[in-house]
Design a protein around this motif. Structure first.
Motif, mmCIF file in Angstrom:
data_model
loop_
_atom_site.group_PDB
_atom_site.id
_atom_site.type_symbol
_atom_site.label_atom_id
_atom_site.label_comp_id
_atom_site.label_asym_id
_atom_site.label_seq_id
_atom_site.Cartn_x
_atom_site.Cartn_y
_atom_site.Cartn_z
ATOM 1 N N ALA A 39 43.473 16.828 28.709
ATOM 2 C CA ALA A 39 42.128 17.683 28.550
ATOM 3 C C ALA A 39 41.660 18.659 27.618
ATOM 4 C CB ALA A 39 42.041 18.189 29.967
ATOM 5 N N ASP A 40 43.002 18.582 26.529
ATOM 6 C CA ASP A 40 42.740 19.499 25.039
ATOM 7 C C ASP A 40 40.993 18.920 25.370
ATOM 8 O OD1 ASP A 40 41.792 20.743 23.096
ATOM 9 O OD2 ASP A 40 44.382 21.239 22.946
ATOM 10 N N GLU A 41 40.141 19.611 25.231
ATOM 11 C CA GLU A 41 38.648 18.666 24.167
ATOM 12 C C GLU A 41 39.234 18.770 22.883
ATOM 13 O OE1 GLU A 41 33.969 20.115 23.933
ATOM 14 O OE2 GLU A 41 35.077 21.446 25.397
ATOM 15 N N ASN A 42 38.836 19.773 22.223
ATOM 16 C CA ASN A 42 39.170 19.648 20.448
ATOM 17 C C ASN A 42 40.441 18.493 20.241
ATOM 18 O OD1 ASN A 42 36.952 22.128 20.291
ATOM 19 N ND2 ASN A 42 38.971 23.115 20.421
ATOM 20 N N SER A 45 38.811 15.033 21.644
ATOM 21 C CA SER A 45 37.163 15.268 20.396
ATOM 22 C C SER A 45 38.398 14.283 19.046
ATOM 23 C CB SER A 45 36.453 16.174 20.642
ATOM 24 O OG SER A 45 35.897 16.561 21.354
ATOM 25 N N VAL A 64 39.622 8.234 26.117
ATOM 26 C CA VAL A 64 38.533 9.326 27.097
ATOM 27 C C VAL A 64 39.280 9.566 28.456
ATOM 28 C CG1 VAL A 64 35.851 9.669 27.607
ATOM 29 C CG2 VAL A 64 37.131 9.558 25.057
ATOM 30 N N ALA A 67 40.951 11.843 29.837
ATOM 31 C CA ALA A 67 40.807 13.162 30.150
ATOM 32 C C ALA A 67 39.906 13.136 31.138
ATOM 33 C CB ALA A 67 40.574 13.551 28.701
ATOM 34 N N MET A 74 34.090 16.445 33.844
ATOM 35 C CA MET A 74 34.210 16.678 31.956
ATOM 36 C C MET A 74 33.050 16.668 31.963
ATOM 37 S SD MET A 74 37.763 17.962 31.085
ATOM 38 C CE MET A 74 38.751 16.393 31.054
ATOM 39 N N TRP A 76 32.109 17.517 28.431
ATOM 40 C CA TRP A 76 32.243 16.961 27.179
ATOM 41 C C TRP A 76 32.756 15.979 27.155
ATOM 42 C CZ3 TRP A 76 37.631 16.201 25.973
ATOM 43 C CH2 TRP A 76 38.018 16.626 26.642
ATOM 44 N N ALA A 77 34.180 15.505 28.921
ATOM 45 C CA ALA A 77 34.453 13.411 28.477
ATOM 46 C C ALA A 77 33.100 12.567 28.754
ATOM 47 C CB ALA A 77 35.849 13.952 29.159
ATOM 48 N N LEU A 80 31.425 11.832 25.382
ATOM 49 C CA LEU A 80 32.400 11.413 24.785
ATOM 50 C C LEU A 80 32.520 10.308 24.865
ATOM 51 C CD1 LEU A 80 35.533 13.470 23.696
ATOM 52 C CD2 LEU A 80 33.818 12.801 22.245
ATOM 53 N N LEU A 108 26.799 21.744 25.076
ATOM 54 C CA LEU A 108 26.800 20.910 25.896
ATOM 55 C C LEU A 108 25.533 19.565 25.283
ATOM 56 C CD1 LEU A 108 27.349 21.084 29.474
ATOM 57 C CD2 LEU A 108 29.191 20.022 27.798
#
Length: 293
Positions: A39-42, A45, A64, A67, A74, A76-77, A80, A108
């Protein structure tokens, strides 16, 4: 600061590998980072971007989904996932996923841009503009939103309004070569030749070997009747992208239009030697010879 955990250490190492560039190592390191911290966004991504770059849409979706298993809502997920579906030409699915996200904070807003692009892919231009207008209201200085709005206005034939939006995009992201290039195109459409030329110059300063931008700058130079400079730039662009038919055609027709048919035919013969199957070269040769008679 230094990485605080193994996952972050892998991610930082992957960034270095990508810059070198050592893409296989970067990919491997990112995969390790995501395994340790799904679940580490960076990290997620970056890995998804690299998977999409090599057209591994199935792998990107798996990354994805992994995540989203940690936390199904989430934002951001979900964003993505929508982006990957859009890039895989699964537009309606992308729209449905992107609509799930409540874009309620500036970080966002890129998800609104993704949604607008997906809506454009299915020719829902008005819906796309509504999404972008809403994004503008909450993030008026976001370069990606301004860029998307400018592109849409340009495609709608509103070049003057597009210029305003793209100028603001460039002010907010001065190192974005594509934004400067698109601003140049809009200015050229408005017949602002000097300003368009300056925008293309800036895009080439940021990306010196960009043949497309060279071709665009050459169009400005032709409009300003600086023919030798234009032809020199078109030839340079063709050395970078020898098979670019549009740039080649602009060179030949530019030379022909300036009564420099010998040069034009010489360029055509060179192209035929380079690619004996080039239908475009034979067509241009025929056109120049026909016009001579």
């Amino acid at each position: 600061g230094p990485p605080t955990g193994a996952g972050e250490a892998y991610r930082e190492a992957a960034l270095i590998a990508r810059q070198i560039p050592d893409l296989p190592s970067a990919n491997q390191l990112l995969a390790e980072a995501v395994k340790l911290a799904p679940a580490d966004e960076n990290a997620v991504s970056l890995l998804v971007d690299m998977q999409c770059e090599r057209n591994d849409m199935g792998g990107a979706l798996k990354t994805v989904e992994s995540a989203l298993r940690q936390q199904p809502d989430m934002p951001w997920a979900l964003g993505l996932k929508g982006k990957v579906l859009r890039l895989a030409n699964r537009y309606e699915e992308a729209i449905a996923v992107l609509r799930l996200v409540k874009v309620d904070r500036p970080e966002l807003v890129w998800i609104s841009v993704e949604l607008a692009q997906a809506l454009l892919n299915v020719a829902r231009r008005e819906d796309a503009m509504t999404v972008i207008d809403q994004a503008m209201a909450s993030s008026p200085n976001d370069a990606k939103v301004l860029f998307q709005r400018g592109e849409m206005l340009f495609d709608m034939g509103k070049a003057q309004e597009a210029c305003s939006s793209l100028e603001m995009a460039v002010q907010n992201a001065p190192q974005w070569a594509l934004a400067r290039y698109e601003l140049g195109r809009a200015l050229l459409e408005c017949n602002e030749l000097e300003k368009a030329g300056a925008a293309f110059d800036e895009s080439l300063r940021l990306q010196p070997e960009w043949a497309l931008a060279m071709g665009a700058k050459a169009a400005v130079l032709l409009g300003l009747e600086k023919y030798d400079e234009a032809f020199s730039l078109l030839r340079r662009a063709l050395r970078i992208e020898p098979g670019n038919t549009l740039i080649f055609e602009n060179l030949i027709m530019g030379l022909h239009g300036n009564h420099r048919d010998e040069e034009a035919l010489e360029e055509v013969e060179q192209e035929i030697r380079r690619d004996p199957q080039s239908a475009n070269a034979y067509w241009l040769k025929g056109k120049v010879l026909l016009d001579q008679n």
